[in-house]
Every structure is written in structure tokens, then in C-alpha cells.
Design a protein around this motif. Structure first.
Motif, short mmCIF file in Angstrom:
data_model
loop_
_atom_site.label_atom_id
_atom_site.label_comp_id
_atom_site.label_asym_id
_atom_site.label_seq_id
_atom_site.Cartn_x
_atom_site.Cartn_y
_atom_site.Cartn_z
N ALA A 208 0.81 -1.22 0.00
CA ALA A 208 0.00 0.00 0.00
C ALA A 208 0.84 1.28 0.00
N PRO A 209 1.93 1.38 0.79
CA PRO A 209 2.74 2.61 0.74
C PRO A 209 3.37 2.85 -0.64
N LEU A 210 3.70 1.78 -1.35
CA LEU A 210 4.27 1.93 -2.68
C LEU A 210 3.23 2.50 -3.64
N ARG A 211 2.01 2.01 -3.52
CA ARG A 211 0.94 2.53 -4.37
C ARG A 211 0.70 4.01 -4.10
N ALA A 212 0.70 4.38 -2.82
CA ALA A 212 0.50 5.79 -2.47
C ALA A 212 1.61 6.66 -3.04
N SER A 213 2.85 6.15 -2.96
CA SER A 213 3.97 6.90 -3.51
C SER A 213 3.83 7.06 -5.02
N ALA A 214 3.40 5.99 -5.70
CA ALA A 214 3.24 6.04 -7.16
C ALA A 214 2.17 7.03 -7.58
N GLU A 215 1.09 7.08 -6.82
CA GLU A 215 -0.03 7.95 -7.21
C GLU A 215 0.33 9.43 -7.14
N THR A 216 1.36 9.79 -6.39
CA THR A 216 1.78 11.19 -6.34
C THR A 216 2.38 11.64 -7.67
N LEU A 217 2.79 10.67 -8.52
CA LEU A 217 3.37 11.03 -9.81
C LEU A 217 2.36 11.69 -10.73
N SER A 218 1.08 11.43 -10.51
CA SER A 218 0.05 12.07 -11.34
C SER A 218 0.06 13.58 -11.19
N GLN A 219 0.56 14.07 -10.05
CA GLN A 219 0.64 15.51 -9.83
C GLN A 219 1.70 16.16 -10.72
N ARG A 220 2.57 15.34 -11.30
CA ARG A 220 3.63 15.83 -12.18
C ARG A 220 3.31 15.57 -13.65
N GLY A 221 2.05 15.16 -13.92
CA GLY A 221 1.62 14.97 -15.30
C GLY A 221 1.71 13.56 -15.83
N PHE A 222 2.11 12.61 -15.00
CA PHE A 222 2.21 11.22 -15.44
C PHE A 222 0.89 10.49 -15.23
N GLN A 223 0.63 9.51 -16.09
CA GLN A 223 -0.51 8.62 -15.90
C GLN A 223 -0.02 7.40 -15.12
N VAL A 224 -0.75 7.05 -14.08
CA VAL A 224 -0.32 5.98 -13.19
C VAL A 224 -1.40 4.90 -13.13
N GLU A 225 -0.96 3.65 -13.35
CA GLU A 225 -1.88 2.51 -13.23
C GLU A 225 -1.27 1.50 -12.27
N TRP A 226 -2.05 1.12 -11.26
CA TRP A 226 -1.62 0.11 -10.28
C TRP A 226 -2.55 -1.09 -10.42
N ARG A 227 -2.00 -2.24 -10.73
CA ARG A 227 -2.81 -3.44 -10.93
C ARG A 227 -2.37 -4.55 -9.99
N GLU A 228 -3.30 -5.03 -9.18
CA GLU A 228 -3.01 -6.16 -8.30
C GLU A 228 -2.95 -7.44 -9.13
N LEU A 229 -1.87 -8.19 -9.00
CA LEU A 229 -1.67 -9.40 -9.78
C LEU A 229 -2.14 -10.65 -9.05
N SER A 230 -1.88 -10.72 -7.76
CA SER A 230 -2.27 -11.89 -6.99
C SER A 230 -2.14 -11.58 -5.51
N ALA A 231 -2.83 -12.39 -4.71
CA ALA A 231 -2.73 -12.24 -3.26
C ALA A 231 -3.30 -13.49 -2.60
N TYR A 232 -2.62 -13.95 -1.57
CA TYR A 232 -3.19 -15.00 -0.73
C TYR A 232 -2.65 -14.81 0.69
N PRO A 233 -3.42 -15.21 1.68
CA PRO A 233 -3.02 -14.98 3.07
C PRO A 233 -2.04 -16.02 3.57
N ALA A 234 -1.42 -15.72 4.68
CA ALA A 234 -0.53 -16.67 5.34
C ALA A 234 -1.34 -17.82 5.95
N LEU A 235 -0.66 -18.92 6.19
CA LEU A 235 -1.23 -20.05 6.91
C LEU A 235 -0.57 -20.12 8.28
#
Length: 373
Positions: A268-295
Motif C-alpha cells: 500500500a505505501p508503494l501505491r500511495a507513492s506512485a499515485e503522487t506522480l500524477s501531480q507531475r503529469g504522469f498517468q499511473v496505473e496500479w494493478r493487483e496481480l495476486s494475493a493470498y493470506p498466510a497459513l
């Protein structure tokens, strides 16, 4: 059919992750139905691949799930000494993609089906075979969501990933995501007229490296190696030529989390950091690829005790790799890992399983059946 004969059939289906699995599903379904087993095919949202769920015994009574995945990783790497999708025998070894991870387990379970069918089961044995596990456990969640309509809440799930037939109580959770940053191309002599996507994404990469270092300070869970959560940049792609301002750059991130930590929160902190790039004119796309919980199954859990009795070996506390077990536990079903073969042989050329390992697994699941009879 014996386990080796079944394994030969299963390896012959090139059920590579992310591709249609119609043929292997149809063969397993027909095999089970030929033994009078009730089978439910559960198509995934992709439309070209399915999970399979089958029950032997009274479905309205709590029983046990034997869980495995039908997909395999690709076999395009060099080093294979025979066709990876044709089982090859050499002494007591049987070579082929998926022989260990994890069609060997599927073969042992399917070979035990005639014995199950002949037993007066008071508790059911369920078979839960999933798709696209190798892409981050994409198929299993759709099947687990359907369990309330398919059976009574199970007493436990045994996930047959290769473990040397020693039960395993815990593994880390995982989340992966892809960041795409789009800027504006141009001639490198006029950087003032372009937006350099590689330069922009660098700030997120630096932040990811710092987060990875921070995680080494804890929290800790000593059963794991390493005993802390981790994060890394796994891939980076961008640019066309050295004299062109790169207009696109992609990076993929992975987090692995100890018990009690949601791996998605580490990204989540990485996504937040990436989204700040839109303020500089960049288009930002964050796509979740996979997730599973611990056992994390308690050492004194009834399922752990049961597997210790069935295998004759004290369960191992934890492993580094991940499985679908955490998904079952999140759904309120105790889960544990136990299957034939060695994870060190998986995802490599000339993957193999030994005949004795198949027989040991079949003996274990048949012993479980006798407990349920």
C-alpha cells in the motif's frame, strides 16, 4: 488405475497456468464419475478454465478436503532431456512437468478413489482441484466461495503441495502488483518537452528498497526463514532507445508477510507513492496481480495431530513457499500442507517424483479414508 498410470495421463495434459484446462478437467471428471463419484465443475470468470469439486460419502456431514491444483508452470526453459509433457520412467523416478508440483498428489488421490468408494464412509472425503494456482492462487477463491452450497463445513483441508510427506503448519502470505507509469516521448536532446517515465518511477523504486530494508527490523516470527516480512522489486521494463525519452515504464512488486500481517498492506505505501506522480503529469496505473493470506495452524490443532498420526512424522512448523492453504483457513477451515515429492525439484528441468513417494501418499490418504469409515 494405479497412481503411475494416472500420473502419466495427467502429465500428458499441458495444463500450463493461465491457459484453458478443459481437457484435464474432462478427463478427471470422467474418471471420478466412472467410480460413482458426484462431481461439480465450477467454471471460473475467465470462461475457459474450471475448478473441480467432488464428494465421496455423506456431504451433509463434516469431513476432510484433499486439495491440489491442476495447473503447472511452463516448461520452455532449457535443460529438459525428454518431452516435459510425456512421463518418462527411469529406475524409480518419473520425469515430467508437474510430476512433483503437483500432479503427483492428484494421481495418488485419484488412485485411492476406488478404495474410498468401497469404504462405508461416515464422514466424507472431498476432492478440491483448482486452476491457476501458479499465478497466485487465482482459481481456488472461486471454489472456496461455493463450499457452503457443496458440503457441510469441513473439519480440515489437506493441501498436497510437495513436502516430503511431512505435514507443514504455516507459510507466509503473498501479494504482487504491477505499476505502469506513462509519460511523454520525445528526443533526448529536449528533455524539457517530454516526461521521462523511467525517471519518474525511480522514486517508487527507491522507496520500495527502503521499505524492504525497514522490514528486516521486524516484527519477527521465528518459524520462518527469514523471520520477517519481505518486499522486493521483481521486474522492471521501460525505454526504446538511449536517445528517446521513455514514455512508459513498468515495475512489478512482491511482498511476503508473516502470520498476522496482510501482505497487501506492505504494498500500500508503494501505491500511495506512485499515485503522487500524477501531480507531475504522469498517468499511473496500479494493478493487483495476486494475493493470498498466510497459513498459521496451531501446533495443538486436531488436524495437526491427525496428520502426525497418518504420516508417523511430527509436523513441521513452517516453510517459505506459499500455497492455497491460507485461503481455506481464512474461510474458517483448518488447513495443513502434506504431499509427495520435494519442492526443490519443482519449476526446474527434469522435474521428477519417485514411485515410493506416490505410494506413500496414496497410503496416507487411504488411511484418512479408514478414519472416516
Amino acid at each position: 488405475m494405479q497412481a503411475i498410470e494416472i500420473l502419466e495421463r495427467l502429465v500428458g495434459f499441458p495444463s500450463v497456468v493461465g491457459t484453458p484446462n478443459t481437457e484435464i478437467v474432462a478427463w478427471i471428471r470422467h474418471y471420478l464419475q466412472s467410480h460413482g463419484v458426484v462431481v461439480t465443475e465450477l467454471p471460473g470468470p475467465e470462461g475457459d478454465r474450471s475448478n473441480l469439486f467432488a464428494t465421496i460419502g455423506p456431504k451433509e456431514t463434516p469431513g476432510y478436503i484433499l486439495s491440489g491444483h491442476m495447473d503447472v508452470v511452463p516448461a520452455a526453459e532449457g535443460g529438459w532431456t525428454s518431452d516435459p509433457f510425456r512421463l518418462r520412467a527411469e529406475a524409480d523416478r518419473f520425469y515430467g512437468r508437474g510430476a512433483t508440483d503437483m500432479k503427483g498428489f492428484l494421481a495418488a488421490v485419484l488412485a485411492a478413489v476406488p478404495a474410498f468408494a468401497a469404504m462405508p464412509l461416515r464422514r466424507p472425503i472431498h476432492l478440491a482441484f483448482s486452476y491457476d494456482e501458479e499465478a497466485g492462487c487465482r482459481g481456488a477463491p472461486h471454489m472456496i466461495a461455493r463450499l457452503p452450497e457443496l458440503c457441510a463445513t469441513p473439519l480440515g483441508a489437506i493441501i498436497g503441495e510437495p513436502s516430503g510427506m511431512r505435514a507443514i503448519r504455516a507459510h507466509k502470505g503473498k501479494a504482487a502488483a504491477r505499476l505502469t507509469v506513462r509519460g511523454r516521448a520525445g528526443h533526448s536532446s529536449r528533455p524539457d518537452q517530454g516526461l521521462n517515465a523511467i525517471h519518474a518511477i525511480t522514486s517508487v523504486l527507491v522507496y520500495a528498497s527502503a521499505e524492504a530494508d525497514r522490514l528486516t527490523s521486524g516484527p519477527f516470527e521465528d518459524v520462518f526463514e527469514p523471520p520477517y516480512s519481505s518486499l522486493q522489486v521483481g521486474t522492471l521494463k521501460g525505454g526504446q532507445a538511449v536517445n528517446i525519452i521513455p514514455d512508459i515504464c513498468e515495475a512489478e512488486f512482491e511482498a511476503r508477510a508473516i502470520s498476522g500481517v496482510d501482505p497487501a498492506t506492505l504494498l500500500a505505501p508503494l501505491r500511495a507513492s506512485a499515485e503522487t506522480l500524477s501531480q507531475r503529469g504522469f498517468q499511473v496505473e496500479w494493478r493487483e496481480l495476486s494475493a493470498y493470506p498466510a497459513l498459521s495452524l496451531a501446533a495443538d490443532a486436531p488436524l495437526a495431530a491427525l496428520l502426525g498420526e497418518l504420516t508417523g512424522i511430527e509436523p513441521l512448523a513452517a516453510v517459505s513457499y506459499g500455497t492455497e492453504a491460507g485461503l481455506f483457513q481464512r474461510a474458517g477451515i483448518d488447513a495443513i500442507i502434506c504431499g509427495p515429492g520435494d519442492i526443490g525439484r519443482a519449476h526446474k528441468p527434469d522435474e521428477f517424483i519417485r514411485a515410493g513417494e506416490l505410494l506413500a501418499c496414496q497410503a496416507m490418504v487411504e488411511a484418512l479414508g479408514r478414519r472416516c469409515a
